[in-house]
Design a protein around this motif. Structure first.
Motif, PDB file in Angstrom:
ATOM      1  N   SER A  64       0.854  -1.196   0.000  1.00  0.00           N
ATOM      2  CA  SER A  64       0.000   0.000   0.000  1.00  0.00           C
ATOM      3  C   SER A  64       0.889   1.245   0.000  1.00  0.00           C
ATOM      4  CB  SER A  64      -0.933   0.038   1.215  1.00  0.00           C
ATOM      5  OG  SER A  64      -0.299   0.656   2.332  1.00  0.00           O
ATOM      6  N   LYS A  66       1.120   3.427   2.140  1.00  0.00           N
ATOM      7  CA  LYS A  66       1.567   3.792   3.478  1.00  0.00           C
ATOM      8  C   LYS A  66       3.094   3.684   3.624  1.00  0.00           C
ATOM      9  CE  LYS A  66      -2.579   4.475   5.437  1.00  0.00           C
ATOM     10  NZ  LYS A  66      -3.618   4.014   4.539  1.00  0.00           N
ATOM     11  N   PRO A 190      -9.262   7.850  -2.787  1.00  0.00           N
ATOM     12  CA  PRO A 190     -10.172   7.591  -1.674  1.00  0.00           C
ATOM     13  C   PRO A 190      -9.740   8.415  -0.466  1.00  0.00           C
ATOM     14  CG  PRO A 190      -8.612   5.782  -1.881  1.00  0.00           C
ATOM     15  CD  PRO A 190      -8.337   6.710  -3.023  1.00  0.00           C
ATOM     16  N   VAL A 191     -10.699   8.767   0.383  1.00  0.00           N
ATOM     17  CA  VAL A 191     -10.384   9.565   1.571  1.00  0.00           C
ATOM     18  C   VAL A 191     -10.865   8.838   2.827  1.00  0.00           C
ATOM     19  CG1 VAL A 191     -10.892  11.716   2.790  1.00  0.00           C
ATOM     20  CG2 VAL A 191     -10.428  11.760   0.337  1.00  0.00           C
ATOM     21  N   GLY A 192      -9.927   8.584   3.734  1.00  0.00           N
ATOM     22  CA  GLY A 192     -10.260   7.973   5.022  1.00  0.00           C
ATOM     23  C   GLY A 192      -9.911   8.956   6.123  1.00  0.00           C
ATOM     24  N   ASN A 193      -8.657   8.873   6.581  1.00  0.00           N
ATOM     25  CA  ASN A 193      -8.180   9.817   7.591  1.00  0.00           C
ATOM     26  C   ASN A 193      -7.730  11.123   6.938  1.00  0.00           C
ATOM     27  OD1 ASN A 193      -8.054   9.945  10.382  1.00  0.00           O
ATOM     28  ND2 ASN A 193      -5.924   9.305  10.488  1.00  0.00           N
ATOM     29  N   GLY A 195      -5.132  11.950   5.187  1.00  0.00           N
ATOM     30  CA  GLY A 195      -3.709  12.280   5.098  1.00  0.00           C
ATOM     31  C   GLY A 195      -3.209  12.272   3.661  1.00  0.00           C
ATOM     32  N   ASN A 196      -3.682  11.318   2.870  1.00  0.00           N
ATOM     33  CA  ASN A 196      -3.115  11.167   1.530  1.00  0.00           C
ATOM     34  C   ASN A 196      -3.528  12.286   0.586  1.00  0.00           C
ATOM     35  OD1 ASN A 196      -1.257   9.539   0.173  1.00  0.00           O
ATOM     36  ND2 ASN A 196      -2.859   8.408  -0.914  1.00  0.00           N
ATOM     37  N   ALA A 245     -10.441   0.178   4.799  1.00  0.00           N
ATOM     38  CA  ALA A 245      -9.326   1.135   4.927  1.00  0.00           C
ATOM     39  C   ALA A 245      -9.809   2.578   5.060  1.00  0.00           C
ATOM     40  CB  ALA A 245      -8.378   1.012   3.735  1.00  0.00           C
ATOM     41  N   GLU A 292      -7.691  -3.128  -3.535  1.00  0.00           N
ATOM     42  CA  GLU A 292      -8.606  -3.406  -2.431  1.00  0.00           C
ATOM     43  C   GLU A 292      -9.829  -2.494  -2.530  1.00  0.00           C
ATOM     44  OE1 GLU A 292      -7.640  -2.009   1.672  1.00  0.00           O
ATOM     45  OE2 GLU A 292      -5.591  -2.081   0.930  1.00  0.00           O
ATOM     46  N   ALA A 294     -11.182  -0.121  -0.818  1.00  0.00           N
ATOM     47  CA  ALA A 294     -11.028   1.326  -0.592  1.00  0.00           C
ATOM     48  C   ALA A 294     -10.510   2.026  -1.844  1.00  0.00           C
ATOM     49  CB  ALA A 294     -10.084   1.593   0.581  1.00  0.00           C
ATOM     50  N   SER A 295      -9.574   1.397  -2.528  1.00  0.00           N
ATOM     51  CA  SER A 295      -9.029   2.007  -3.748  1.00  0.00           C
ATOM     52  C   SER A 295     -10.125   2.191  -4.791  1.00  0.00           C
ATOM     53  CB  SER A 295      -7.930   1.123  -4.338  1.00  0.00           C
ATOM     54  OG  SER A 295      -6.964   0.778  -3.372  1.00  0.00           O
TER      55      SER A 295
END
Ligand SMILES: *Cc1c(COP(=O)(O)O)cnc(C)c1O
Length: 356
Positions: A64, A66, A190-193, A195-196, A245, A292, A294-295
């Motif tokens: 990933s 990360k 995609p947006v989760g936390n 940061g990306n 994710a 995955e 989330a992507s």
């Protein structure tokens, strides 16, 4: 892993744009340098008239994106003399933290939501030797605990609340510009936390300021409908989505995401789990790119925006495929809508099964 000869990881490649010095011990697994895969058949199938490139981050060392932030976070932790790295994770941050800590000879403790991370990610954290704690709560609650641990001496938090994670992750935007010769017109992810999206926007801006690119993309972030706090404007207490994710109800980089879409003329929107699963299957079967769930939220976002006429003909579009499909084998087996049929050891039986 996609690593051309001579590639020595993102710190080595983009050292002048990163907060490192000669005194920083570089902890790397040769992350980065990931392929930008053009997917014309996918675009054709959704009746788009633009060029789509996927930044395939699933081929990083722990599969990933990360890893880009973790090479920097663990290197800086080591430079500061930390003994233990800790993180809360929906799975991929813990996999990356565990691997880079092992590489650095440091201890790693990861906090994951009980019973709620994909199997491949759990396997990684255990194999890399991290102490793996399942918290009886969700990601947001685990992150609150990690914030508290950060005040302990010798302990370094490697979640994206640690600003060097964002610094490392921005290198993906540099690679996109280096590969295309300029920034794209749109960048979907995609947006989760969050940061990306914050990291990519920072990277694109820095490259433009350094005159290494001429333009800036519109930043297009997608949350899952059951975990869409930024879209709704309020934290979500019990986020739910197949895309584990991005199952996050109170993103740490909320403001960074808002700024990215506001200043770039982009937007943050949401897609349903049905749309995510459909894009997930379509990409794998039409282009051979397995990501995955989330992507696939980024792809579902492209389908949504394209159908609404939001992507001009001839646009250059990039989407980040954040993690490898093998991270989450249970989702794949559940949603493939296909089964591995059992057949006797017999030529005729196989021919019959093949419809011959
Ligand atoms: C972490 C992660 C995300 C979300 O990224 P944020 O920086 O948290 O917004 C999306 N997809 C995958 C596969 C991830 O591991």
């Amino acid at each position: 892993m996609q690593n051309t000869a001579g590639w020595r990881g993102v710190i080595d490649r983009y050292r002048d744009q990163l907060p490192v010095s000669d005194a920083t011990p570089v902890v790397t697994l040769l992350e980065g340098n990931t392929p930008l895969v053009r997917v014309p058949d996918f675009v054709k199938a959704i009746a788009g008239e633009f060029d789509l490139y996927l930044k395939y981050e699933g081929v990083n060392p722990t599969c990933s994106f990360k890893d880009r932030g973790m090479t920097l976070a663990v290197s800086k932790a080591k430079e500061r003399g930390a003994q233990v790295v800790v993180c809360a994770s929906t799975g991929n941050t813990s996999a990356a933290a565990a691997a880079y800590a092992a590489r650095a000879g440091m201890q790693c403790v990861v906090l994951i939501p009980e019973g709620n991370i994909a199997l491949g990610k759990l396997a990684q954290s255990l194999m890399y030797g991290a102490q793996t704690l399942q918290i009886q709560g969700n990601f947001d609650q685990a992150l609150d605990i990690v914030r508290g641990l950060g005040e302990t001496k010798g302990v370094e938090v490697v979640n994206s609340i640690n600003p060097v994670r964002i610094e490392g992750q921005k290198t993906a935007a540099f690679e996109v510009c280096d590969a295309l010769g300029d920034a794209p017109d749109f960048h979907f992810l995609p947006v989760g936390n969050a940061g990306n999206i914050t990291a990519y926007w920072k990277g694109y801006q820095q490259y433009e300021e350094a005159a290494k690119s001429d333009t800036l993309p519109r930043m297009m972030g997608f949350q899952a409908a059951g975990a869409a706090p930024i879209v709704g404007g309020d934290p979500v207490t019990n986020p739910e989505t197949v895309a584990s994710a991005i199952r996050i109800g109170n993103p740490a980089s909320w403001q960074g995401a808002k700024a990215a879409v506001q200043f770039s003329g982009g937007k943050i929107d949401k897609v349903t789990d049905e749309q995510i699963v459909s894009a997930y299957k379509q990409l794998a079967s039409s282009e051979g790119v397995f990501v995955e769930p989330a992507s696939a939220a980024a792809l579902a976002g492209i389908i949504k925006v394209s159908a609404a006429g939001g992507i001009d003909e001839g646009s250059i579009v990039v989407a980040t495929m954040t993690g490898h499909g093998l991270k989450d084998p249970d989702s794949a087996v559940t949603y493939a809508n296909s089964e591995a049929k059992v057949v006797p050891v017999d030529l005729e039986a196989v021919k019959t099964a093949m419809g011959l």
